[in-house]
Design a protein around this motif. Sequence first.
Motif, PDB file in Angstrom:
ATOM      1  N   GLY A 249       0.799  -1.217   0.000  1.00 16.24           N
ATOM      2  CA  GLY A 249       0.000   0.000   0.000  1.00 16.24           C
ATOM      3  C   GLY A 249       0.833   1.268   0.000  1.00 16.24           C
ATOM      4  O   GLY A 249       2.014   1.278   0.359  1.00 16.24           O
ATOM      5  N   ALA A 250       0.172   2.367  -0.386  1.00 17.57           N
ATOM      6  CA  ALA A 250       0.860   3.645  -0.555  1.00 17.57           C
ATOM      7  C   ALA A 250       1.435   4.180   0.748  1.00 17.57           C
ATOM      8  O   ALA A 250       2.510   4.789   0.754  1.00 17.57           O
ATOM      9  CB  ALA A 250      -0.093   4.659  -1.177  1.00 17.57           C
ATOM     10  N   ALA A 251       0.730   3.979   1.853  1.00 20.05           N
ATOM     11  CA  ALA A 251       1.208   4.512   3.135  1.00 20.05           C
ATOM     12  C   ALA A 251       2.570   3.921   3.485  1.00 20.05           C
ATOM     13  O   ALA A 251       3.518   4.658   3.809  1.00 20.05           O
ATOM     14  CB  ALA A 251       0.198   4.218   4.246  1.00 20.05           C
ATOM     15  N   GLN A 252       2.695   2.604   3.405  1.00 20.58           N
ATOM     16  CA  GLN A 252       3.968   1.972   3.754  1.00 20.58           C
ATOM     17  C   GLN A 252       5.054   2.304   2.736  1.00 20.58           C
ATOM     18  O   GLN A 252       6.236   2.430   3.090  1.00 20.58           O
ATOM     19  CB  GLN A 252       3.788   0.464   3.896  1.00 20.58           C
ATOM     20  N   ALA A 253       4.666   2.449   1.471  1.00 18.32           N
ATOM     21  CA  ALA A 253       5.649   2.835   0.457  1.00 18.32           C
ATOM     22  C   ALA A 253       6.194   4.229   0.754  1.00 18.32           C
ATOM     23  O   ALA A 253       7.409   4.465   0.708  1.00 18.32           O
ATOM     24  CB  ALA A 253       5.020   2.787  -0.930  1.00 18.32           C
ATOM     25  N   ARG A 254       5.309   5.166   1.073  1.00 16.33           N
ATOM     26  CA  ARG A 254       5.761   6.521   1.391  1.00 16.33           C
ATOM     27  C   ARG A 254       6.590   6.534   2.673  1.00 16.33           C
ATOM     28  O   ARG A 254       7.573   7.281   2.774  1.00 16.33           O
ATOM     29  CB  ARG A 254       4.564   7.468   1.518  1.00 16.33           C
ATOM     30  N   ASN A 255       6.209   5.725   3.640  1.00 18.51           N
ATOM     31  CA  ASN A 255       6.981   5.674   4.887  1.00 18.51           C
ATOM     32  C   ASN A 255       8.383   5.114   4.663  1.00 18.51           C
ATOM     33  O   ASN A 255       9.344   5.546   5.304  1.00 18.51           O
ATOM     34  CB  ASN A 255       6.240   4.864   5.943  1.00 18.51           C
ATOM     35  N   MET A 256       8.502   4.160   3.744  1.00 18.18           N
ATOM     36  CA  MET A 256       9.824   3.642   3.407  1.00 18.18           C
ATOM     37  C   MET A 256      10.670   4.743   2.765  1.00 18.18           C
ATOM     38  O   MET A 256      11.852   4.918   3.082  1.00 18.18           O
ATOM     39  CB  MET A 256       9.710   2.446   2.462  1.00 18.18           C
ATOM     40  N   GLY A 257      10.063   5.489   1.859  1.00 16.26           N
ATOM     41  CA  GLY A 257      10.765   6.610   1.249  1.00 16.26           C
ATOM     42  C   GLY A 257      11.173   7.653   2.272  1.00 16.26           C
ATOM     43  O   GLY A 257      12.284   8.190   2.222  1.00 16.26           O
ATOM     44  N   LEU A 258      10.292   7.925   3.214  1.00 16.89           N
ATOM     45  CA  LEU A 258      10.587   8.884   4.276  1.00 16.89           C
ATOM     46  C   LEU A 258      11.788   8.434   5.094  1.00 16.89           C
ATOM     47  O   LEU A 258      12.677   9.239   5.422  1.00 16.89           O
ATOM     48  CB  LEU A 258       9.357   9.036   5.174  1.00 16.89           C
ATOM     49  N   GLU A 259      11.831   7.160   5.424  1.00 15.96           N
ATOM     50  CA  GLU A 259      12.935   6.623   6.217  1.00 15.96           C
ATOM     51  C   GLU A 259      14.271   6.773   5.486  1.00 15.96           C
ATOM     52  O   GLU A 259      15.310   7.031   6.106  1.00 15.96           O
ATOM     53  CB  GLU A 259      12.668   5.148   6.533  1.00 15.96           C
ATOM     54  N   GLU A 260      14.252   6.625   4.164  1.00 12.97           N
ATOM     55  CA  GLU A 260      15.479   6.683   3.372  1.00 12.97           C
ATOM     56  C   GLU A 260      15.851   8.104   2.957  1.00 12.97           C
ATOM     57  O   GLU A 260      16.958   8.334   2.465  1.00 12.97           O
ATOM     58  CB  GLU A 260      15.318   5.821   2.110  1.00 12.97           C
ATOM     59  N   ALA A 261      14.940   9.046   3.143  1.00 11.78           N
ATOM     60  CA  ALA A 261      15.171  10.413   2.674  1.00 11.78           C
ATOM     61  C   ALA A 261      16.328  11.080   3.416  1.00 11.78           C
ATOM     62  O   ALA A 261      16.490  10.899   4.623  1.00 11.78           O
ATOM     63  CB  ALA A 261      13.896  11.238   2.852  1.00 11.78           C
ATOM     64  N   THR A 262      17.115  11.850   2.695  1.00 11.15           N
ATOM     65  CA  THR A 262      18.260  12.552   3.290  1.00 11.15           C
ATOM     66  C   THR A 262      18.082  14.063   3.292  1.00 11.15           C
ATOM     67  O   THR A 262      18.915  14.782   3.842  1.00 11.15           O
ATOM     68  CB  THR A 262      19.554  12.216   2.530  1.00 11.15           C
ATOM     69  N   GLY A 263      17.022  14.583   2.661  1.00 13.96           N
ATOM     70  CA  GLY A 263      16.842  16.022   2.527  1.00 13.96           C
ATOM     71  C   GLY A 263      16.152  16.662   3.712  1.00 13.96           C
ATOM     72  O   GLY A 263      15.469  16.003   4.492  1.00 13.96           O
ATOM     73  N   ARG A 264      16.310  17.957   3.802  1.00 10.96           N
ATOM     74  CA  ARG A 264      15.613  18.741   4.833  1.00 10.96           C
ATOM     75  C   ARG A 264      14.113  18.790   4.551  1.00 10.96           C
ATOM     76  O   ARG A 264      13.294  18.741   5.462  1.00 10.96           O
ATOM     77  CB  ARG A 264      16.179  20.165   4.867  1.00 10.96           C
ATOM     78  N   TYR A 265      13.771  18.904   3.279  1.00 19.71           N
ATOM     79  CA  TYR A 265      12.374  19.058   2.897  1.00 19.71           C
ATOM     80  C   TYR A 265      11.829  17.744   2.346  1.00 19.71           C
ATOM     81  O   TYR A 265      12.520  17.025   1.625  1.00 19.71           O
ATOM     82  CB  TYR A 265      12.228  20.158   1.840  1.00 19.71           C
ATOM     83  N   ILE A 266      10.577  17.458   2.673  1.00 20.61           N
ATOM     84  CA  ILE A 266       9.889  16.267   2.170  1.00 20.61           C
ATOM     85  C   ILE A 266       8.750  16.714   1.261  1.00 20.61           C
ATOM     86  O   ILE A 266       7.905  17.530   1.657  1.00 20.61           O
ATOM     87  CB  ILE A 266       9.321  15.418   3.325  1.00 20.61           C
ATOM     88  N   ALA A 267       8.746  16.198   0.043  1.00 17.37           N
ATOM     89  CA  ALA A 267       7.658  16.462  -0.894  1.00 17.37           C
ATOM     90  C   ALA A 267       7.156  15.135  -1.442  1.00 17.37           C
ATOM     91  O   ALA A 267       7.859  14.116  -1.393  1.00 17.37           O
ATOM     92  CB  ALA A 267       8.128  17.366  -2.026  1.00 17.37           C
ATOM     93  N   TYR A 268       5.942  15.152  -1.955  1.00 20.47           N
ATOM     94  CA  TYR A 268       5.344  13.941  -2.506  1.00 20.47           C
ATOM     95  C   TYR A 268       4.861  14.209  -3.931  1.00 20.47           C
ATOM     96  O   TYR A 268       4.400  15.305  -4.240  1.00 20.47           O
ATOM     97  CB  TYR A 268       4.135  13.499  -1.673  1.00 20.47           C
ATOM     98  N   VAL A 269       4.976  13.200  -4.767  1.00 20.08           N
ATOM     99  CA  VAL A 269       4.281  13.240  -6.049  1.00 20.08           C
ATOM    100  C   VAL A 269       3.838  11.820  -6.348  1.00 20.08           C
ATOM    101  O   VAL A 269       4.598  10.864  -6.153  1.00 20.08           O
ATOM    102  CB  VAL A 269       5.161  13.828  -7.179  1.00 20.08           C
TER     103      VAL A 269
END
Length: 256
Positions: free
Chosen positions: A76-96
């Motif tokens: 599901g999208a929620a867990q996919a986005r959370n995985m991306g969030l965990e791996e993110a290195t930037g100050r800002y978080i954006a979604y598309v």
Amino acid sequence: MGVSMNETVSIIVPVYNAEKYIVETIEHVAAQTYEDWEMLLVVDGGGDASAQVIREYKESRGEERLRLFVREENRGAAQARNMGLEEATGRYIAYVDADDLWMPEKLEMQLQYMREKQAAFVFTGYEFADERGVGTGKTVHVPPRLTYKEALKNTTIFTSTVMFDTSRIPKEKLEMPDIKSEDTALWWKVLREGHVAYGLDRNLVLYRRPQQSLSSNKLEAVRRIWNLYRRAEKLSVPYSIYNFCFWAWRAVMRRI
């Protein structure tokens, strides 16, 4: 304001059976006038060639800012986005979303607006597009700001327009709950904690709506918003009805 963090925007993209659209979405990010970004593409199961299409694009362009993660099982999208969030290195978080498109100045204008408002949470206006990604001319205008109580009545915040500043909201506060309409549930959770969402009323995103998309199922949309009021927010029945009436009116007005 002196901040020690980098100025990178981490763009999180859940990808599920999106091989038809994903290259166009990537190219719209690659065309941004603001160039300090990374794009985290989380392929969430599915039976198409999305992962291969992304790999081939990354290799052919030598685009190191693309980061691909592949999960065999669809969660599901929620867990996919959370995985991306965990791996993110930037100050800002954006979604598309994997089929939506950004105007070239989207990141630059949104970051400028965020700094002007000293905001932790910013969203923008957008335009509906057909399956080919061509704008229909129906633009959704957004209010200059939304508090928690206002957002319960006005779900105009669209995922592909959102940006957070993790120097003001810690990443762990941005995990999406694993429920339907997980994005709206996150916006409400953030606002409930006292933050304000600032709306930049510029059309900077094309919201592609394939005919069979989830959001086009009106009965399902009604069920999801009602469950958010009652189960996620634990609102009383009268207060849920009150907010639901505003939601329904605005949902209709956005589409006519």
